[in-house]
Design a protein around this motif. Structure first.
Motif, PDB file in Angstrom:
ATOM      1  N   ASP A  97       0.854  -1.197   0.000  1.00  0.00           N
ATOM      2  CA  ASP A  97       0.000   0.000   0.000  1.00  0.00           C
ATOM      3  C   ASP A  97       0.887   1.242   0.000  1.00  0.00           C
ATOM      4  N   PRO A  98       1.506   1.559  -1.139  1.00  0.00           N
ATOM      5  CA  PRO A  98       2.478   2.654  -1.179  1.00  0.00           C
ATOM      6  C   PRO A  98       1.897   4.037  -0.895  1.00  0.00           C
ATOM      7  N   THR A  99       0.586   4.223  -1.033  1.00  0.00           N
ATOM      8  CA  THR A  99       0.000   5.534  -0.773  1.00  0.00           C
ATOM      9  C   THR A  99      -0.320   5.758   0.707  1.00  0.00           C
ATOM     10  N   SER A 100      -0.178   4.722   1.533  1.00  0.00           N
ATOM     11  CA  SER A 100      -0.398   4.919   2.975  1.00  0.00           C
ATOM     12  C   SER A 100       0.778   5.703   3.537  1.00  0.00           C
ATOM     13  N   ASP A 101       0.680   6.108   4.789  1.00  0.00           N
ATOM     14  CA  ASP A 101       1.745   6.904   5.402  1.00  0.00           C
ATOM     15  C   ASP A 101       3.096   6.208   5.279  1.00  0.00           C
ATOM     16  N   VAL A 102       4.118   7.010   5.016  1.00  0.00           N
ATOM     17  CA  VAL A 102       5.490   6.511   4.930  1.00  0.00           C
ATOM     18  C   VAL A 102       6.272   7.039   6.128  1.00  0.00           C
ATOM     19  N   ASP A 103       7.448   6.475   6.366  1.00  0.00           N
ATOM     20  CA  ASP A 103       8.304   6.933   7.459  1.00  0.00           C
ATOM     21  C   ASP A 103       9.539   7.613   6.909  1.00  0.00           C
ATOM     22  N   ASP A 104       9.909   8.723   7.516  1.00  0.00           N
ATOM     23  CA  ASP A 104      11.204   9.362   7.262  1.00  0.00           C
ATOM     24  C   ASP A 104      12.227   8.489   7.989  1.00  0.00           C
ATOM     25  N   VAL A 105      13.245   8.016   7.296  1.00  0.00           N
ATOM     26  CA  VAL A 105      14.235   7.107   7.881  1.00  0.00           C
ATOM     27  C   VAL A 105      14.889   7.727   9.114  1.00  0.00           C
ATOM     28  N   ARG A 106      15.046   9.056   9.113  1.00  0.00           N
ATOM     29  CA  ARG A 106      15.722   9.718  10.237  1.00  0.00           C
ATOM     30  C   ARG A 106      14.881   9.729  11.506  1.00  0.00           C
ATOM     31  N   ALA A 107      13.580   9.452  11.419  1.00  0.00           N
ATOM     32  CA  ALA A 107      12.710   9.413  12.602  1.00  0.00           C
ATOM     33  C   ALA A 107      11.891   8.128  12.595  1.00  0.00           C
ATOM     34  N   ARG A 108      12.498   7.053  12.143  1.00  0.00           N
ATOM     35  CA  ARG A 108      11.786   5.792  11.916  1.00  0.00           C
ATOM     36  C   ARG A 108      11.199   5.179  13.175  1.00  0.00           C
ATOM     37  N   ASP A 109      11.874   5.304  14.281  1.00  0.00           N
ATOM     38  CA  ASP A 109      11.407   4.644  15.502  1.00  0.00           C
ATOM     39  C   ASP A 109      10.520   5.533  16.363  1.00  0.00           C
ATOM     40  N   ASP A 110      10.010   6.624  15.808  1.00  0.00           N
ATOM     41  CA  ASP A 110       9.145   7.522  16.563  1.00  0.00           C
ATOM     42  C   ASP A 110       7.691   7.044  16.446  1.00  0.00           C
ATOM     43  N   HIS A 111       7.255   6.289  17.436  1.00  0.00           N
ATOM     44  CA  HIS A 111       5.871   5.807  17.475  1.00  0.00           C
ATOM     45  C   HIS A 111       5.091   6.543  18.561  1.00  0.00           C
ATOM     46  N   SER A 112       5.588   7.701  18.968  1.00  0.00           N
ATOM     47  CA  SER A 112       4.999   8.426  20.095  1.00  0.00           C
ATOM     48  C   SER A 112       3.554   8.842  19.832  1.00  0.00           C
ATOM     49  N   VAL A 113       3.198   9.216  18.620  1.00  0.00           N
ATOM     50  CA  VAL A 113       1.817   9.622  18.341  1.00  0.00           C
ATOM     51  C   VAL A 113       0.889   8.412  18.447  1.00  0.00           C
ATOM     52  N   THR A 114       1.343   7.247  17.999  1.00  0.00           N
ATOM     53  CA  THR A 114       0.547   6.028  18.136  1.00  0.00           C
ATOM     54  C   THR A 114       0.319   5.710  19.613  1.00  0.00           C
ATOM     55  N   PHE A 115       1.375   5.811  20.420  1.00  0.00           N
ATOM     56  CA  PHE A 115       1.238   5.550  21.855  1.00  0.00           C
ATOM     57  C   PHE A 115       0.340   6.592  22.517  1.00  0.00           C
ATOM     58  N   LEU A 116       0.454   7.839  22.093  1.00  0.00           N
ATOM     59  CA  LEU A 116      -0.393   8.902  22.627  1.00  0.00           C
ATOM     60  C   LEU A 116      -1.865   8.622  22.306  1.00  0.00           C
ATOM     61  N   MET A 117      -2.148   8.234  21.076  1.00  0.00           N
ATOM     62  CA  MET A 117      -3.521   7.895  20.688  1.00  0.00           C
ATOM     63  C   MET A 117      -4.039   6.715  21.504  1.00  0.00           C
ATOM     64  N   PHE A 118      -3.180   5.727  21.747  1.00  0.00           N
ATOM     65  CA  PHE A 118      -3.590   4.585  22.557  1.00  0.00           C
ATOM     66  C   PHE A 118      -3.925   5.036  23.977  1.00  0.00           C
ATOM     67  N   GLY A 119      -3.110   5.934  24.530  1.00  0.00           N
ATOM     68  CA  GLY A 119      -3.361   6.454  25.870  1.00  0.00           C
ATOM     69  C   GLY A 119      -4.680   7.206  25.957  1.00  0.00           C
ATOM     70  N   VAL A 120      -4.971   8.028  24.963  1.00  0.00           N
ATOM     71  CA  VAL A 120      -6.237   8.769  24.936  1.00  0.00           C
ATOM     72  C   VAL A 120      -7.410   7.791  24.817  1.00  0.00           C
ATOM     73  N   THR A 121      -7.264   6.791  23.958  1.00  0.00           N
ATOM     74  CA  THR A 121      -8.313   5.780  23.788  1.00  0.00           C
ATOM     75  C   THR A 121      -8.563   5.038  25.094  1.00  0.00           C
ATOM     76  N   LEU A 122      -7.498   4.628  25.748  1.00  0.00           N
ATOM     77  CA  LEU A 122      -7.615   3.908  27.011  1.00  0.00           C
ATOM     78  C   LEU A 122      -8.258   4.782  28.090  1.00  0.00           C
ATOM     79  N   ALA A 123      -7.829   6.035  28.184  1.00  0.00           N
ATOM     80  CA  ALA A 123      -8.402   6.953  29.171  1.00  0.00           C
ATOM     81  C   ALA A 123      -9.899   7.142  28.924  1.00  0.00           C
TER      82      ALA A 123
END
Length: 147
Positions: A97-123
């Motif tokens: 699925d090449p049109t889905s979001d891509v990652d900048d190699v220089r910030a590849r391991d930044d999953h902080s927004v995903t974790f933040l969304m999970f925290g909001v969902t859980l709360a």
């Protein structure tokens, strides 16, 4: 002339219903972001891309391994360098699925927004049922004392 505002609370079931819809929306967004992160880490391919827009989200264009020209957004991230239009960057994309979001190699391991969304969902998933229950209980008390 003033606007009339009712001081009556909406029913607890309505609050619970709207809360359930909000929780479902956050859960879907969290799952979508997590699924994209997993896809990029499992089968992502690296290539060079050109930045074409730096609005709310950075947009890049690149060619896939089979030569298809694609435009995609760089995934949600809190770290990584600021990009400029016309800049060449290394990205990782999902060949399935090449049109889905891509990652900048220089910030590849930044999953902080995903974790933040999970925290909001859980709360929300923990607090909305409690608040709904308290509203229902409070409402039933008021009805029984006013009768």
């Amino acid at each position: 002339m003033g606007i009339l505002v009712s001081k009556k609370r909406p029913p607890a079931w309505l609050f619970g219903l709207v809360g359930a819809v909000v929780i479902a929306g956050f859960a879907y967004a969290t799952f979508t972001m997590w699924r994209n992160d997993v896809a990029l880490s499992e089968r992502g391919q690296q290539t060079s891309a050109r930045v074409v827009d730096t609005g709310k989200r950075d947009e890049v264009e690149f060619r896939t391994a089979d030569g298809e020209q694609v435009h995609a957004l760089i995934g949600q991230r809190l770290s990584g360098p600021q990009l400029a239009v016309g800049e060449q960057v290394e990205i990782v994309y999902d060949p399935a699925d090449p049109t889905s979001d891509v990652d900048d190699v220089r910030a590849r391991d930044d999953h902080s927004v995903t974790f933040l969304m999970f925290g909001v969902t859980l709360a929300a998933a923990l607090s909305i049922p409690v608040v709904t229950w308290r509203l229902a209980r409070s409402s039933s008390r008021r009805r029984s004392t006013s009768a």
